[in-house]
Design a protein around this motif. Structure first.
Motif, PDB file in Angstrom:
ATOM      1  N   MET A  36       0.828  -1.342   0.000  1.00 50.98           N
ATOM      2  CA  MET A  36       0.031  -0.098   0.135  1.00 50.98           C
ATOM      3  C   MET A  36       1.009   1.402  -0.052  1.00 50.98           C
ATOM      4  O   MET A  36       0.212   2.441  -0.099  1.00 50.98           O
ATOM      5  CB  MET A  36      -0.947   0.013   1.110  1.00 50.98           C
ATOM      6  CG  MET A  36      -2.077  -1.149   1.068  1.00 50.98           C
ATOM      7  SD  MET A  36      -3.383  -1.126   2.276  1.00 50.98           S
ATOM      8  CE  MET A  36      -2.609  -1.712   3.673  1.00 50.98           C
ATOM      9  N   MET A  37       2.228   1.222   0.109  1.00 47.06           N
ATOM     10  CA  MET A  37       3.231   2.398  -0.087  1.00 47.06           C
ATOM     11  C   MET A  37       3.417   2.465  -1.465  1.00 47.06           C
ATOM     12  O   MET A  37       3.916   3.517  -1.928  1.00 47.06           O
ATOM     13  CB  MET A  37       4.384   2.164   0.787  1.00 47.06           C
ATOM     14  CG  MET A  37       4.190   1.886   2.231  1.00 47.06           C
ATOM     15  SD  MET A  37       3.668   3.424   2.999  1.00 47.06           S
ATOM     16  CE  MET A  37       4.956   4.708   3.024  1.00 47.06           C
ATOM     17  N   LYS A  38       3.071   1.583  -2.324  1.00 50.30           N
ATOM     18  CA  LYS A  38       3.442   1.913  -3.626  1.00 50.30           C
ATOM     19  C   LYS A  38       2.492   2.857  -4.323  1.00 50.30           C
ATOM     20  O   LYS A  38       1.289   3.169  -3.853  1.00 50.30           O
ATOM     21  CB  LYS A  38       2.836   0.601  -4.445  1.00 50.30           C
ATOM     22  CG  LYS A  38       3.753  -0.716  -4.068  1.00 50.30           C
ATOM     23  CD  LYS A  38       4.970  -0.908  -4.788  1.00 50.30           C
ATOM     24  CE  LYS A  38       5.680  -2.093  -4.248  1.00 50.30           C
ATOM     25  NZ  LYS A  38       7.197  -2.085  -4.625  1.00 50.30           N
ATOM     26  N   PRO A  39       2.941   3.618  -5.260  1.00 50.52           N
ATOM     27  CA  PRO A  39       2.332   4.716  -5.648  1.00 50.52           C
ATOM     28  C   PRO A  39       0.972   4.551  -6.215  1.00 50.52           C
ATOM     29  O   PRO A  39       0.694   3.427  -6.926  1.00 50.52           O
ATOM     30  CB  PRO A  39       3.205   5.115  -6.890  1.00 50.52           C
ATOM     31  CG  PRO A  39       4.612   4.667  -6.669  1.00 50.52           C
ATOM     32  CD  PRO A  39       4.225   3.337  -5.960  1.00 50.52           C
ATOM     33  N   MET A  40       0.034   5.433  -6.213  1.00 47.42           N
ATOM     34  CA  MET A  40      -0.971   5.247  -6.890  1.00 47.42           C
ATOM     35  C   MET A  40      -0.958   5.124  -8.484  1.00 47.42           C
ATOM     36  O   MET A  40      -0.132   5.852  -9.072  1.00 47.42           O
ATOM     37  CB  MET A  40      -1.937   6.668  -6.525  1.00 47.42           C
ATOM     38  CG  MET A  40      -3.536   6.570  -6.894  1.00 47.42           C
ATOM     39  SD  MET A  40      -4.356   5.279  -6.234  1.00 47.42           S
ATOM     40  CE  MET A  40      -4.191   5.258  -4.610  1.00 47.42           C
ATOM     41  N   HIS A 257     -16.221   1.593 -12.705  1.00 43.46           N
ATOM     42  CA  HIS A 257     -16.014   2.458 -11.471  1.00 43.46           C
ATOM     43  C   HIS A 257     -14.350   2.612 -11.048  1.00 43.46           C
ATOM     44  O   HIS A 257     -13.637   1.828 -11.820  1.00 43.46           O
ATOM     45  CB  HIS A 257     -16.946   1.589  -9.996  1.00 43.46           C
ATOM     46  CG  HIS A 257     -15.961   0.468  -9.592  1.00 43.46           C
ATOM     47  ND1 HIS A 257     -16.078  -0.525 -10.473  1.00 43.46           N
ATOM     48  CD2 HIS A 257     -15.426   0.332  -8.480  1.00 43.46           C
ATOM     49  CE1 HIS A 257     -15.555  -1.508  -9.521  1.00 43.46           C
ATOM     50  NE2 HIS A 257     -15.016  -1.033  -8.355  1.00 43.46           N
ATOM     51  N   THR A 258     -14.214   3.314 -10.102  1.00 46.88           N
ATOM     52  CA  THR A 258     -12.855   3.350  -9.780  1.00 46.88           C
ATOM     53  C   THR A 258     -12.539   2.255  -8.717  1.00 46.88           C
ATOM     54  O   THR A 258     -13.029   2.147  -7.692  1.00 46.88           O
ATOM     55  CB  THR A 258     -12.661   4.848  -9.192  1.00 46.88           C
ATOM     56  OG1 THR A 258     -12.606   5.776 -10.155  1.00 46.88           O
ATOM     57  CG2 THR A 258     -11.081   4.700  -8.820  1.00 46.88           C
ATOM     58  N   GLY A 259     -11.748   1.300  -8.901  1.00 43.64           N
ATOM     59  CA  GLY A 259     -11.423   0.164  -8.005  1.00 43.64           C
ATOM     60  C   GLY A 259     -10.499   0.728  -6.988  1.00 43.64           C
ATOM     61  O   GLY A 259      -9.802   1.827  -7.025  1.00 43.64           O
ATOM     62  N   PRO A 260     -10.502   0.147  -5.818  1.00 41.47           N
ATOM     63  CA  PRO A 260      -9.754   0.529  -5.006  1.00 41.47           C
ATOM     64  C   PRO A 260      -8.264  -0.010  -4.913  1.00 41.47           C
ATOM     65  O   PRO A 260      -7.652  -1.220  -4.517  1.00 41.47           O
ATOM     66  CB  PRO A 260     -10.390  -0.427  -3.571  1.00 41.47           C
ATOM     67  CG  PRO A 260     -10.808  -1.543  -4.249  1.00 41.47           C
ATOM     68  CD  PRO A 260     -11.098  -1.317  -5.766  1.00 41.47           C
ATOM     69  N   VAL A 261      -7.364   1.038  -5.386  1.00 40.82           N
ATOM     70  CA  VAL A 261      -6.112   0.570  -6.004  1.00 40.82           C
ATOM     71  C   VAL A 261      -5.337   0.038  -5.113  1.00 40.82           C
ATOM     72  O   VAL A 261      -4.854  -1.107  -5.276  1.00 40.82           O
ATOM     73  CB  VAL A 261      -5.416   1.953  -6.761  1.00 40.82           C
ATOM     74  CG1 VAL A 261      -4.282   1.731  -7.327  1.00 40.82           C
ATOM     75  CG2 VAL A 261      -6.721   2.235  -8.050  1.00 40.82           C
TER      76      VAL A 261
END
Lengths: 389, 389
Positions: A36-40, A257-261
Motif C-alpha cells: 500500500m506504500m506503492k504509488p497510486m 467504477h474506480t477500483g480500490p487501487v
C-alpha cells in the motif's frame, strides 16, 4: 456561519498495536502493508490491470476454479454477499438458505430486499446440514438458488460441501457459498465441488485489509445472470460490468467504477504469499494450529461449543463460557493486559461463547500458545474476574 | 486435477511511479500512505471507532454541515451514487436528473434499476442548468428528488448550486448532489445551500486512496428514508445501518459490516491535512492553479472546451483537441516520455477533449508548469505526433 475546523484532527492518529485473535480482521504481514506504500495508479492503467490480472490468477488458485468470471467486488465481505443476491435473484425467485448462525440471517435479509421468496432450513447454532436434509429441502422448496455458509464465524461451524453441488445440479439449482471466514483455512474446490458462485473476504485467512470481496461466478451462474428478465438492482455490484472491468469477458475494459487501487495491490501481495506457501500447506497449518488450540483449551478444562470435530472450522473456534464466568471480563483481560483480541459470541451465540480466530498471518503455534497462556491466567484469576477491570 | 499455483505471482508486484494529472485518482501524500502502515484494528474496537469519529468531524467540515448522518459508504464514488439512489428512491418515485455528461447517465441507470421514474433535463456537454431551467423542470415533472452533479468530470463543467436548495424546498423536493470530482476544490456548503444528500470520493481532492465514499444525509433526507413504504434494496448501502455503524444515530453501534479499516485511517489523515490547510486556502489553491493552467494553455494556442470561466470546475480542465491532432498520441507522449497522466475525454467528450486534473496533493503550480511544458513539447513535435509512439 461556517462549520469550523475540527479540533480532533489536530492531534496525530492513534492506532495501538494489537494481536487480533478474534474472527477477523487479522494482522497483516509487512509485505502486505508495504504494497500500500506503492504509488497510486489510474484504475485503467495497464500496469494496474496487470496487477488485477495477477489477483485474478491468485483467486482462481485459492478458489480452485478455471471459471472465467473471477474478480473482486469493491467492498467488504457483505458486499460480496449482496453481489451474490442481487445478481442471482429476481423478484419471486425462490432461494433456500441454510440458517445456522448470523450469516444465514443476513443472507435472508438481503434476499428479501431483492423481493426473493426466501425459504429457510433452520439448524441449531453450531450444527450444519446433511446431504439428506439438503436434498429433502430442495425437493420441498424447489429453489432457484441454494445458499450455504462454509465457515459460520458466529458459531464456528463448518458446512461440508462435497456432494452438495451434485445434488444441486440434479435438481437444477444454483449453489452459492459464502467462504468469508473459511477460504484458505480449509479445503475448497469450486470446480470439482460444482459450486456456482463463491465469494470471500480479504481480511481473514488472506490477511489483506478489508475492502475487497473476491467473487467467482461460473458459466451456469452467468447464464442465469444473462437470462434475467429484470435488471440487476445494482450498477455497482452488477457482475457483468465487474467482469468486464476485471477483464473476464474477453472484451476491452470499459470504465465501470474506480477500483480500490491500494487495496488491490495489498490483495495481490497477500495472494502471492498464499501461492508461495501453497494451499495444502496453508490448510494444514490451520488444521494443526486448531488442533493445538483444541487440546490446550481442553487441558484448561474448557469445553468446545461444537462437540463433533468434523463440524468445526479451524479458522474460528467457539468455546462455551464456563458456569459463573463473566465472558466479557475475560476478553477485557486479554485486551487490557496483553492487547490481544479474543471475541465474545455474535447473534445466536452472543453471551454463550468466546470466539478465537486462527487465520492466515496470525495462525501460528506461537499465537496459539499465547492465547492459551492468557486464558489460563485469566481463568485462574477469579478475584480479578469478579472485579471491574 | 487441481488448479496450479499461478506463475505470475512469483515475481514482485510492478507499480511504476507516475504523476497523475488526469481526473483522478491522484497521487497521495506520504502521510496518507503512512497511515496505511498502522496496525490493523477490529472494525468495532474503540480506537477504530475513535478514528471513524474523527473522520466524521473532518467530513462535516469539508461538507460544511452539522447534519447527524455523515459517514462513509465502504466502496468507491459510484457506491456513494448508488447509496443515494437506493436509499432515497422507491419504485415509481419521480427523480429529475440533470444530464450534461456521463454522471447524469450513470445516475439515471442506477435510478432505473431501483424502478424509479426517471426524468431528464438534458444539456449539451459542458453546459449547466440555470435556476430558471431547474424551476421549470421541477414544475413540469414534480419529482421527489432532484439530482445534480457539481463537478462534471467528463466535461469539466461546474453546476452552480446556490439557490437550488431553496427552489427544491419551495417545491417539496429533495436535492441530492454528486461532488466526487469537485469537493474541496470549490466552495460547497451543504447546510447553507440546503442540500439534502451529498456524497464524494476519497481519491480526488481529498487525496486518499479510492475505497470509501463519504456521504451525508440531512434530516429531510432521513425523514424520507424513515417513511419509506418499501425496504431499501440494499443491506450494504442501507443508510440507517451505516449511520448506526458510524455512530450517527445516538444508539450503540451494531455490527453492520467490516469497514475498510486501513482506508479509513488514510482518509482520516487526508482530512487532517484538509483541515490544517483550511477550506478557503484549499479552494483558493485550486482556483489559482486552474487560472495558471488556463493561461498557459491559451498561450499555447489551445482552446478550452468550456468558454465561460464561471462554468468551469477548477478540478478538471477540458481542452479542445486541435484540428489534425491525434489526441491519443499526445497523452501517450506524456506517459511514455514523462510518466505523466493526462486523459482523453469520457462519454460525450470522448475523442473531443483532453482532461487535465488539478486535485488535492497534485494541485500545485509546479505540476501545472510541468504539464504545460510537456504539452508544448508534444504539440511542437509534429513528426512525433504523426508516428506511432
Amino acid at each position: 456561519m461556517e462549520v469550523p475546523k475540527p479540533k480532533c484532527l489536530e492531534h496525530p492518529i492513534n492506532v495501538p498495536t494489537k494481536l487480533l485473535m478474534g474472527p477477523g480482521p487479522v494482522n497483516m504481514p509487512l509485505r502486505v502493508h508495504n504494497a500500500m506504500m506503492k504509488p497510486m495508479l489510474g484504475h485503467l492503467h495497464p500496469e494496474f490491470t496487470q496487477v488485477m490480472d495477477e489477483v485474478k490468477e491468485g483467486l482462481k488458485y485459492i478458489f480452485q476454479t478455471t471459471a472465467e468470471v473471477v474478480c473482486c467486488v469493491s467492498g467488504t465481505g457483505h458486499a460480496g454477499m449482496e453481489a451474490t443476491m442481487c445478481n442471482l435473484l429476481e423478484p419471486n425467485d425462490v432461494i433456500l438458505i441454510a440458517q445456522n448462525g448470523i450469516w444465514g440471517e443476513r443472507a435472508a435479509d438481503m434476499a428479501r430486499r431483492h423481493d426473493a421468496d426466501v425459504r429457510l432450513i433452520k439448524k441449531p447454532p453450531g450444527d450444519v446440514c446433511s446431504l439428506n436434509e439438503l436434498e429433502s429441502a430442495l425437493l420441498k422448496h424447489r429453489p432457484a438458488v441454494l445458499f450455504l455458509v462454509q465457515g459460520e464465524s458466529s458459531t464456528g461451524a463448518l458446512q461440508p460441501l462435497e456432494g452438495v453441488g451434485a445434488l444441486c445440479r440434479k435438481h437444477g439449482v444454483l449453489l452459492a457459498v459464502d467462504t468469508v471466514a473459511s477460504l484458505g483455512g480449509v479445503p475448497f474446490f469450486m470446480d470439482s465441488w460444482e459450486i456456482d458462485v463463491v465469494y470471500t473476504g480479504s481480511q481473514k485467512v488472506i490477511s489483506a485489509p478489508p475492502s475487497v470481496a473476491p467473487i467467482a461466478f461460473n458459466d451456469r451462474a452467468m447464464e442465469k445472470v444473462r437470462t434475467r428478465k429484470t435488471p440487476i438492482r445494482s450498477f455497482y455490484l452488477d457482475i457483468t460490468w465487474l467482469a468486464n472491468y476485471w477483464g473476464c469477458d474477453g472484451l476491452p475494459r470499459k470504465y465501470h467504477h474506480t477500483g480500490p487501487v491500494s487495496s488491490v495491490y495489498a490483495l495481490r501481495e497477500a495472494l502471492s504469499m498464499v501461492s508461495e506457501e501453497g494451499l495444502h500447506a496453508l490448510w494444514s497449518r490451520h488444521s494443526s494450529c486448531a488442533q493445538r488450540l483444541y487440546s490446550g483449551l481442553e487441558a484448561l478444562g474448557l469445553r468446545l461449543f461444537i462437540a463433533d470435530p468434523a463440524k468445526r472450522t479451524p479458522t474460528v473456534t467457539t468455546i462455551c463460557i464456563p458456569e459463573g464466568v463473566d465472558w466479557m471480563k475475560v476478553t477485557k483481560y486479554f485486551m487490557s493486559k496483553y492487547q490481544v483480541e479474543v471475541s465474545g459470541g455474535l447473534g445466536p451465540t452472543a453471551g454463550k461463547v468466546w470466539r478465537i480466530g486462527l487465520m492466515g498471518y496470525n495462525c501460528i503455534p506461537e499465537n496459539v500458545d499465547k492465547v492459551l497462556k492468557i486464558m489460563k491466567e485469566a481463568l485462574a484469576n477469579e478475584p480479578l474476574l469478579k472485579s471491574n477491570l
